[in-house]
Design a protein around this motif. Sequence first.
Motif, mmCIF file in Angstrom:
data_model
loop_
_atom_site.group_PDB
_atom_site.id
_atom_site.type_symbol
_atom_site.label_atom_id
_atom_site.label_comp_id
_atom_site.label_asym_id
_atom_site.label_seq_id
_atom_site.Cartn_x
_atom_site.Cartn_y
_atom_site.Cartn_z
ATOM 1 N N GLY A 166 -47.199 -22.998 -39.042
ATOM 2 C CA GLY A 166 -46.775 -23.539 -40.328
ATOM 3 C C GLY A 166 -46.449 -25.011 -40.326
ATOM 4 O O GLY A 166 -46.233 -25.605 -41.389
ATOM 5 N N SER A 167 -46.425 -25.637 -39.165
ATOM 6 C CA SER A 167 -46.135 -27.067 -39.092
ATOM 7 C C SER A 167 -47.377 -27.887 -39.436
ATOM 8 O O SER A 167 -48.500 -27.360 -39.465
ATOM 9 C CB SER A 167 -45.621 -27.437 -37.698
ATOM 10 O OG SER A 167 -46.624 -27.189 -36.718
ATOM 11 N N HIS A 168 -47.176 -29.166 -39.672
ATOM 12 C CA HIS A 168 -48.279 -30.070 -39.992
ATOM 13 C C HIS A 168 -48.295 -31.232 -38.998
ATOM 14 O O HIS A 168 -47.240 -31.735 -38.603
ATOM 15 C CB HIS A 168 -48.140 -30.621 -41.415
ATOM 16 C CG HIS A 168 -48.332 -29.588 -42.472
ATOM 17 N ND1 HIS A 168 -47.342 -28.685 -42.840
ATOM 18 C CD2 HIS A 168 -49.418 -29.287 -43.249
ATOM 19 C CE1 HIS A 168 -47.789 -27.886 -43.794
ATOM 20 N NE2 HIS A 168 -49.046 -28.232 -44.052
ATOM 21 N N VAL A 169 -49.504 -31.635 -38.613
ATOM 22 C CA VAL A 169 -49.662 -32.769 -37.703
ATOM 23 C C VAL A 169 -50.654 -33.753 -38.322
ATOM 24 O O VAL A 169 -51.572 -33.354 -39.053
ATOM 25 C CB VAL A 169 -50.166 -32.320 -36.315
ATOM 26 C CG1 VAL A 169 -49.107 -31.502 -35.592
ATOM 27 C CG2 VAL A 169 -51.461 -31.536 -36.432
ATOM 28 N N PRO A 170 -50.492 -35.041 -38.038
ATOM 29 C CA PRO A 170 -51.444 -36.023 -38.570
ATOM 30 C C PRO A 170 -52.772 -35.964 -37.844
ATOM 31 O O PRO A 170 -52.826 -35.667 -36.644
ATOM 32 C CB PRO A 170 -50.731 -37.360 -38.333
ATOM 33 C CG PRO A 170 -49.832 -37.106 -37.159
ATOM 34 C CD PRO A 170 -49.393 -35.669 -37.289
ATOM 35 N N ALA B 152 -55.492 -36.188 -44.207
ATOM 36 C CA ALA B 152 -54.783 -36.879 -43.130
ATOM 37 C C ALA B 152 -53.840 -35.971 -42.358
ATOM 38 O O ALA B 152 -53.098 -36.441 -41.492
ATOM 39 C CB ALA B 152 -54.002 -38.072 -43.686
ATOM 40 N N VAL B 153 -53.837 -34.665 -42.666
ATOM 41 C CA VAL B 153 -52.955 -33.738 -41.961
ATOM 42 C C VAL B 153 -53.706 -32.441 -41.664
ATOM 43 O O VAL B 153 -54.706 -32.133 -42.299
ATOM 44 C CB VAL B 153 -51.685 -33.398 -42.773
ATOM 45 C CG1 VAL B 153 -50.822 -34.643 -42.967
ATOM 46 C CG2 VAL B 153 -52.047 -32.765 -44.098
ATOM 47 N N ASP C 13 -54.677 -30.586 -29.356
ATOM 48 C CA ASP C 13 -54.044 -30.010 -28.188
ATOM 49 C C ASP C 13 -52.895 -29.094 -28.612
ATOM 50 O O ASP C 13 -52.735 -27.992 -28.077
ATOM 51 C CB ASP C 13 -53.525 -31.121 -27.272
ATOM 52 C CG ASP C 13 -53.420 -30.691 -25.823
ATOM 53 O OD1 ASP C 13 -54.453 -30.281 -25.267
ATOM 54 O OD2 ASP C 13 -52.314 -30.753 -25.261
ATOM 55 N N ARG C 14 -52.134 -29.531 -29.587
ATOM 56 C CA ARG C 14 -51.036 -28.701 -30.077
ATOM 57 C C ARG C 14 -51.563 -27.436 -30.747
ATOM 58 O O ARG C 14 -51.026 -26.342 -30.549
ATOM 59 C CB ARG C 14 -50.179 -29.505 -31.058
ATOM 60 C CG ARG C 14 -48.954 -28.752 -31.560
ATOM 61 C CD ARG C 14 -48.041 -29.676 -32.333
ATOM 62 N NE ARG C 14 -47.028 -28.930 -33.068
ATOM 63 C CZ ARG C 14 -46.164 -29.475 -33.925
ATOM 64 N NH1 ARG C 14 -46.183 -30.789 -34.127
ATOM 65 N NH2 ARG C 14 -45.298 -28.728 -34.562
ATOM 66 N N GLN C 15 -52.636 -27.581 -31.518
ATOM 67 C CA GLN C 15 -53.238 -26.411 -32.150
ATOM 68 C C GLN C 15 -53.679 -25.394 -31.084
ATOM 69 O O GLN C 15 -53.434 -24.186 -31.211
ATOM 70 C CB GLN C 15 -54.449 -26.829 -32.980
ATOM 71 C CG GLN C 15 -55.164 -25.673 -33.681
ATOM 72 C CD GLN C 15 -56.576 -26.041 -34.095
ATOM 73 O OE1 GLN C 15 -57.380 -26.441 -33.270
ATOM 74 N NE2 GLN C 15 -56.860 -25.919 -35.374
#
Length: 227
Positions: free
Chosen positions: A170-174, A163-164, A15-17
């Motif tokens: 540029g941010s990372h999410v699990p 796992a990410v 959803d964030r992507q």
Amino acid sequence: MRASISTTINRQAWDRQARLALPHDRPMAPGRVEWTQYPGHGPGTELFGDVRGLTVAELGCGNGDNIAPLAVQGAHCIGVDLAPAQISRARTRWGHLPIRFHCGDARAFLTRTRPLDICFSIFGAVGLCPPEQLLPLIAQHLRPGGRLLFSVPDPRWLGPRRAVMRLADGSHVPVARWLSGPQGWKAAVRAAGLRCLHIEAINAPTGGDGTCCLLVHAQKSVGASDA
């Protein structure tokens, strides 16, 4: 990892992507089906064969780009995605085509859908849901002779990134993934009651990066009964 926890993690990640891309979306013209991580690399729509009149569902459809070409070829298309913003993207891009988009868990969708002729997943629900839960549901709801096609990342290609997920800002999410090699996916498909027709390991276009993804083609026995 419990299925409910993994579902929440993946819904939030995709959803964030999608929200990062939503402002740039607009109605599109269909292109090719992209089975790999590299646009223009590997097979395309020809893997489906003639889809005219067939009911086709993509589990984890994202922005809808990979199911749109099948709609213009005459298939009855359904796109399913867990993330609400992904479905918003898909409707923005492909609302002019006769595709039904559903927001929800692929497992819940399969319990209420009519029988399917083709089910496919491109870095989607297959690999992001527990396979022992998802694959039997797919098998149950395919028509006799119906096919399942899916591509998943090769575990070695992902490496420590399994796992990410890195987003456009540029941010990372699990993320929660279920990864396996060819033999593991073959065993999972067979355990679900499907025939594993073919597994192809597709190399990255640079050559030196090794296998980027696995493409699996399975089928429900013609003698099996409808769900």
